[in-house]
Design a protein around this motif. Structure first.
Motif, PDB file in Angstrom:
ATOM      1  N   ALA A  82     -74.887   5.846  37.890  1.00  0.00           N
ATOM      2  CA  ALA A  82     -73.927   6.362  38.870  1.00  0.00           C
ATOM      3  C   ALA A  82     -74.624   7.309  39.839  1.00  0.00           C
ATOM      4  O   ALA A  82     -74.383   7.263  41.058  1.00  0.00           O
ATOM      5  N   GLY A  83     -75.498   8.170  39.327  1.00  0.00           N
ATOM      6  CA  GLY A  83     -76.232   9.080  40.196  1.00  0.00           C
ATOM      7  C   GLY A  83     -77.165   8.348  41.141  1.00  0.00           C
ATOM      8  O   GLY A  83     -77.238   8.661  42.335  1.00  0.00           O
ATOM      9  N   LEU A  84     -77.877   7.347  40.631  1.00  0.00           N
ATOM     10  CA  LEU A  84     -78.774   6.581  41.493  1.00  0.00           C
ATOM     11  C   LEU A  84     -78.001   5.793  42.550  1.00  0.00           C
ATOM     12  O   LEU A  84     -78.461   5.649  43.687  1.00  0.00           O
ATOM     13  N   LEU A  85     -76.817   5.293  42.193  1.00  0.00           N
ATOM     14  CA  LEU A  85     -75.984   4.600  43.166  1.00  0.00           C
ATOM     15  C   LEU A  85     -75.532   5.541  44.277  1.00  0.00           C
ATOM     16  O   LEU A  85     -75.558   5.186  45.458  1.00  0.00           O
ATOM     17  N   LEU A  86     -75.139   6.762  43.921  1.00  0.00           N
ATOM     18  CA  LEU A  86     -74.723   7.720  44.943  1.00  0.00           C
ATOM     19  C   LEU A  86     -75.889   8.136  45.835  1.00  0.00           C
ATOM     20  O   LEU A  86     -75.723   8.312  47.040  1.00  0.00           O
TER      21      LEU A  86
END
Length: 108
Positions: A82-86
């Motif tokens: 989720a962090g890498l996607l953001l």
């Protein structure tokens, strides 16, 4: 293998610090300034990524209460992705154009 947990904790703390600074002030690391178009998304992504890294290293050192390894793995990977996607969205989405702002109006 303790060095891997320690390195993960250090990188997690650095990412959390970077995310908080970006969310509070809009400052971005100089190497990423050209690429980031949405600093808030980038800061939130760095915060989630750092939280994942720090939690995984705290589980490794058994600082946090015991949870099954499946829950640790799935939860940590979900936070990390989720962090890498953001972070990716903060770099790939186009700039927002505010047409009401005086600087956005064309000069005559």
């Amino acid at each position: 293998m303790a060095w891997a947990g320690g390195a993960g904790a250090l990188l997690g703390l650095l990412a959390i610090t970077s995310g908080i600074v970006t969310l509070r002030s809009g400052w971005i690391v100089p190497t990423a300034r050209r690429h980031v178009t949405r600093p808030r998304l980038h800061g939130l992504g760095a915060l989630l990524t750092g939280t994942s890294l720090l939690a995984q290293s705290l589980f490794h050192f058994r600082v946090l209460p015991g949870v099954s390894w499946e829950a640790r793995s799935v939860g940590g990977n979900a936070l990390l992705l989720a962090g890498l996607l953001l972070i990716a969205l903060g770099q790939l989405l186009p700039l927002r154009r505010n047409h009401d702002h005086p600087a956005a109006r064309p000069s005559r």
